[in-house]
Design a protein around this motif. Structure first.
Motif, PDB file in Angstrom:
ATOM      1  N   VAL A  59     -28.816  24.949  13.362  1.00 56.89           N
ATOM      2  CA  VAL A  59     -28.044  23.934  12.634  1.00 56.89           C
ATOM      3  C   VAL A  59     -27.918  22.663  13.467  1.00 56.89           C
ATOM      4  CG1 VAL A  59     -25.723  23.380  11.777  1.00 56.89           C
ATOM      5  CG2 VAL A  59     -26.807  25.536  11.148  1.00 56.89           C
ATOM      6  N   ALA A  60     -27.665  22.807  14.753  1.00 60.72           N
ATOM      7  CA  ALA A  60     -27.546  21.632  15.629  1.00 60.72           C
ATOM      8  C   ALA A  60     -28.851  20.849  15.663  1.00 60.72           C
ATOM      9  CB  ALA A  60     -27.131  22.062  17.038  1.00 60.72           C
ATOM     10  N   LYS A  61     -29.975  21.551  15.731  1.00 63.43           N
ATOM     11  CA  LYS A  61     -31.275  20.883  15.736  1.00 63.43           C
ATOM     12  C   LYS A  61     -31.516  20.162  14.403  1.00 63.43           C
ATOM     13  CE  LYS A  61     -33.878  23.804  18.925  1.00 63.43           C
ATOM     14  NZ  LYS A  61     -35.123  24.553  19.063  1.00 63.43           N
ATOM     15  N   ALA A  62     -31.200  20.835  13.299  1.00 69.52           N
ATOM     16  CA  ALA A  62     -31.383  20.225  11.982  1.00 69.52           C
ATOM     17  C   ALA A  62     -30.504  18.991  11.828  1.00 69.52           C
ATOM     18  CB  ALA A  62     -31.078  21.245  10.889  1.00 69.52           C
ATOM     19  N   ARG A  63     -29.266  19.071  12.307  1.00 70.63           N
ATOM     20  CA  ARG A  63     -28.366  17.906  12.249  1.00 70.63           C
ATOM     21  C   ARG A  63     -28.962  16.730  13.024  1.00 70.63           C
ATOM     22  NH1 ARG A  63     -23.307  21.352  13.238  1.00 70.63           N
ATOM     23  NH2 ARG A  63     -22.479  21.570  11.152  1.00 70.63           N
ATOM     24  N   TYR A  64     -29.473  17.019  14.203  1.00 69.08           N
ATOM     25  CA  TYR A  64     -30.050  15.964  15.034  1.00 69.08           C
ATOM     26  C   TYR A  64     -31.188  15.269  14.300  1.00 69.08           C
ATOM     27  CZ  TYR A  64     -32.366  13.603  18.886  1.00 69.08           C
ATOM     28  OH  TYR A  64     -32.960  12.655  19.675  1.00 69.08           O
ATOM     29  N   VAL A  65     -32.103  16.064  13.742  1.00 72.87           N
ATOM     30  CA  VAL A  65     -33.264  15.496  13.058  1.00 72.87           C
ATOM     31  C   VAL A  65     -32.837  14.735  11.812  1.00 72.87           C
ATOM     32  CG1 VAL A  65     -35.405  16.078  11.844  1.00 72.87           C
ATOM     33  CG2 VAL A  65     -34.854  17.194  14.001  1.00 72.87           C
ATOM     34  N   LEU A  66     -31.899  15.285  11.051  1.00 72.66           N
ATOM     35  CA  LEU A  66     -31.427  14.588   9.848  1.00 72.66           C
ATOM     36  C   LEU A  66     -30.713  13.278  10.194  1.00 72.66           C
ATOM     37  CD1 LEU A  66     -30.220  17.588   7.683  1.00 72.66           C
ATOM     38  CD2 LEU A  66     -32.066  15.987   7.144  1.00 72.66           C
ATOM     39  N   ASN A  67     -29.965  13.279  11.286  1.00 74.26           N
ATOM     40  CA  ASN A  67     -29.318  12.034  11.704  1.00 74.26           C
ATOM     41  C   ASN A  67     -30.336  10.991  12.148  1.00 74.26           C
ATOM     42  OD1 ASN A  67     -26.598  12.592  11.140  1.00 74.26           O
ATOM     43  ND2 ASN A  67     -26.414  13.806  12.995  1.00 74.26           N
ATOM     44  N   LEU A  68     -31.405  11.411  12.824  1.00 75.92           N
ATOM     45  CA  LEU A  68     -32.481  10.479  13.179  1.00 75.92           C
ATOM     46  C   LEU A  68     -33.113   9.895  11.920  1.00 75.92           C
ATOM     47  CD1 LEU A  68     -34.547  12.135  16.061  1.00 75.92           C
ATOM     48  CD2 LEU A  68     -33.200  10.051  16.178  1.00 75.92           C
ATOM     49  N   TYR A  69     -33.408  10.764  10.970  1.00 81.42           N
ATOM     50  CA  TYR A  69     -34.002  10.328   9.713  1.00 81.42           C
ATOM     51  C   TYR A  69     -33.068   9.354   8.992  1.00 81.42           C
ATOM     52  CZ  TYR A  69     -35.390  10.541   4.818  1.00 81.42           C
ATOM     53  OH  TYR A  69     -35.734  10.214   3.536  1.00 81.42           O
ATOM     54  N   SER A  70     -31.808   9.705   8.918  1.00 79.49           N
ATOM     55  CA  SER A  70     -30.825   8.881   8.225  1.00 79.49           C
ATOM     56  C   SER A  70     -30.660   7.512   8.882  1.00 79.49           C
ATOM     57  CB  SER A  70     -29.483   9.611   8.187  1.00 79.49           C
ATOM     58  OG  SER A  70     -28.507   8.848   7.556  1.00 79.49           O
ATOM     59  N   ALA A  71     -30.737   7.470  10.204  1.00 77.07           N
ATOM     60  CA  ALA A  71     -30.587   6.199  10.918  1.00 77.07           C
ATOM     61  C   ALA A  71     -31.715   5.236  10.580  1.00 77.07           C
ATOM     62  CB  ALA A  71     -30.530   6.445  12.419  1.00 77.07           C
ATOM     63  N   GLY A  72     -32.873   5.760  10.218  1.00 77.01           N
ATOM     64  CA  GLY A  72     -34.009   4.911   9.887  1.00 77.01           C
ATOM     65  C   GLY A  72     -34.039   4.465   8.437  1.00 77.01           C
ATOM     66  N   LEU A  73     -33.131   4.985   7.624  1.00 72.15           N
ATOM     67  CA  LEU A  73     -33.106   4.609   6.209  1.00 72.15           C
ATOM     68  C   LEU A  73     -32.474   3.236   6.022  1.00 72.15           C
ATOM     69  CD1 LEU A  73     -31.883   7.947   4.561  1.00 72.15           C
ATOM     70  CD2 LEU A  73     -34.187   6.962   4.459  1.00 72.15           C
ATOM     71  N   PRO A  74     -33.011   2.444   5.105  1.00 69.32           N
ATOM     72  CA  PRO A  74     -32.351   1.166   4.814  1.00 69.32           C
ATOM     73  C   PRO A  74     -30.987   1.415   4.166  1.00 69.32           C
ATOM     74  CG  PRO A  74     -34.332   1.454   3.446  1.00 69.32           C
ATOM     75  CD  PRO A  74     -34.230   2.641   4.347  1.00 69.32           C
ATOM     76  N   ALA A  75     -30.080   0.501   4.374  1.00 73.13           N
ATOM     77  CA  ALA A  75     -28.723   0.645   3.825  1.00 73.13           C
ATOM     78  C   ALA A  75     -28.739   0.751   2.306  1.00 73.13           C
ATOM     79  CB  ALA A  75     -27.862  -0.534   4.264  1.00 73.13           C
TER      80      ALA A  75
END
Length: 99
Positions: A59-75
């Motif tokens: 879960v911690a790994k998935a959260r990390y990757v999803l947060n990286l992905y989310s940070a790259g999304l346009p607002a």
């Protein structure tokens, strides 16, 4: 020659002093950014090379990757941001049930 340092800032104008202060702050920020990138690299190598040994680690790994992905999304991409939020909420809920 004397051993006492000369305070050069006294001889410069206020604009020059502020410019120097700004350059110092920028240099500090850049140095800190490099440290963060280095730490991020270490974390990512760990994620790639060490398999999770529990659901909480997965879960911690998935959260990390999803947060990286989310940070790259346009607002403006609210649809994908909502998807990430929903998945993160599911992971949090299921991680609580697993313990």
């Amino acid at each position: 020659m004397t051993d006492t340092p000369i305070e050069l800032d006294k001889h410069r104008g206020m604009a020059a002093q502020k410019a120097t202060d700004i350059r110092r702050v920028i240099a500090d920020v850049e140095a800190n950014a490099k440290l963060l990138r280095d730490k991020q690299g270490v974390v990512e190598i760990e994620i790639l090379t060490a398999p999770a040994t529990s659901w909480s680690e997965a879960v911690a790994k998935a959260r990390y990757v999803l947060n990286l992905y989310s940070a790259g999304l346009p607002a403006t991409d609210t649809h994908h941001r909502d998807l990430v939020s929903a998945v993160l909420a599911d992971l949090t809920r299921l991680a609580g049930e697993a313990t």
